[in-house]
Scaffold this active site. Structure first.
Site, PDB file in Angstrom:
ATOM      1  N   ARG A  51       0.800  -1.223   0.000  1.00 48.91           N
ATOM      2  CA  ARG A  51       0.000   0.000   0.000  1.00 48.91           C
ATOM      3  C   ARG A  51       0.835   1.277   0.000  1.00 48.91           C
ATOM      4  O   ARG A  51       0.345   2.329  -0.378  1.00 48.91           O
ATOM      5  CB  ARG A  51      -1.032  -0.057   1.114  1.00 48.91           C
ATOM      6  CG  ARG A  51      -2.112  -1.122   0.787  1.00 48.91           C
ATOM      7  CD  ARG A  51      -3.087  -1.357   1.895  1.00 48.91           C
ATOM      8  NE  ARG A  51      -2.499  -1.897   3.099  1.00 48.91           N
ATOM      9  CZ  ARG A  51      -2.286  -3.180   3.350  1.00 48.91           C
ATOM     10  NH1 ARG A  51      -2.604  -4.084   2.455  1.00 48.91           N
ATOM     11  NH2 ARG A  51      -1.765  -3.576   4.488  1.00 48.91           N
ATOM     12  N   GLU A 109       3.845  -9.375  14.132  1.00 48.13           N
ATOM     13  CA  GLU A 109       3.086  -9.915  15.259  1.00 48.13           C
ATOM     14  C   GLU A 109       2.997 -11.439  15.171  1.00 48.13           C
ATOM     15  O   GLU A 109       2.893 -12.133  16.163  1.00 48.13           O
ATOM     16  CB  GLU A 109       1.645  -9.361  15.277  1.00 48.13           C
ATOM     17  CG  GLU A 109       1.523  -7.865  15.305  1.00 48.13           C
ATOM     18  CD  GLU A 109       1.509  -7.221  13.923  1.00 48.13           C
ATOM     19  OE1 GLU A 109       0.705  -6.299  13.729  1.00 48.13           O
ATOM     20  OE2 GLU A 109       2.298  -7.603  13.041  1.00 48.13           O
TER      21      GLU A 109
END
Length: 182
Positions: free
Chosen positions: A69, A106
């Site tokens: 993005r 994560e």
């Protein structure tokens, strides 16, 4: 630093165009979907314009966009401020010689790559992505650019997830965001 504290009416229009998708890509995640922002030409242009207004007089010579993005917002910012655009890609996407930087997510690890020679010593760089969460990807981008000899001036994202404290991991580099997600 953040634009979200300003009175600019463009910010509320942009914020209203970002869709929040609960439990994507896994339960408990409130995914900030910018694809709905991109469907509105005015909101998309306003987003780019806010960044351009900030960076047009900061002597930036490199805009580095993080896959994927960062590729949406980075090129129009680079063109508008007269800088080159450098894609920071996931592994094995760039042909030719690359340097890479591994980082922790994560849920695992990943790597960013950049062409050797894309940055010249002392160039002033801006790192662009859509969102900062834990800061791992932005940190990898900073490390990669600095290893290549660039001076990273700032990181810029549309959205910040402040509860994940990604800003704290950026080696003291300024982070400019348009809005916080809650």
């Amino acid at each position: 630093m953040s634009a979200c504290n300003g009175d600019d009416p463009r910010l509320s229009h942009i914020k209203n165009k970002i869709r929040v998708v609960p439990d994507f890509p896994k339960p408990g995640i409130m995914f900030q979907d910018i694809t709905t922002l991109l469907l509105d030409p005015k909101a998309f242009k306003d987003t780019v314009d806010l960044f351009v207004e900030r960076y047009k007089n900061m002597n930036i010579s490199v805009v580095a966009g993080i896959e994927a993005r960062g590729f949406i917002f980075g090129p129009p910012i680079a063109l508008a401020i007269g800088a080159k655009f450098i894609p920071l890609r996931k592994p094995r996407k760039l042909p030719g010689e690359v340097i890479s930087e591994e980082y922790v997510l994560e849920y695992g690890s990943d790597r960013l790559e950049m062409h050797v020679g894309a940055v010249e010593l002392g160039e002033r760089a801006l790192v662009v992505d859509d969102l900062v969460a834990t800061g791992g990807t932005l940190c990898a981008a900073i490390n990669l650019l600095e290893r290549a000899g660039a001076e990273v001036v700032e990181c810029a994202c549309v959205i910040e997830l402040p509860d994940l404290k990604g800003r704290d991991r950026l080696k003291g580099k300024p982070l400019y965001i348009l809005m916080e997600a809650h």
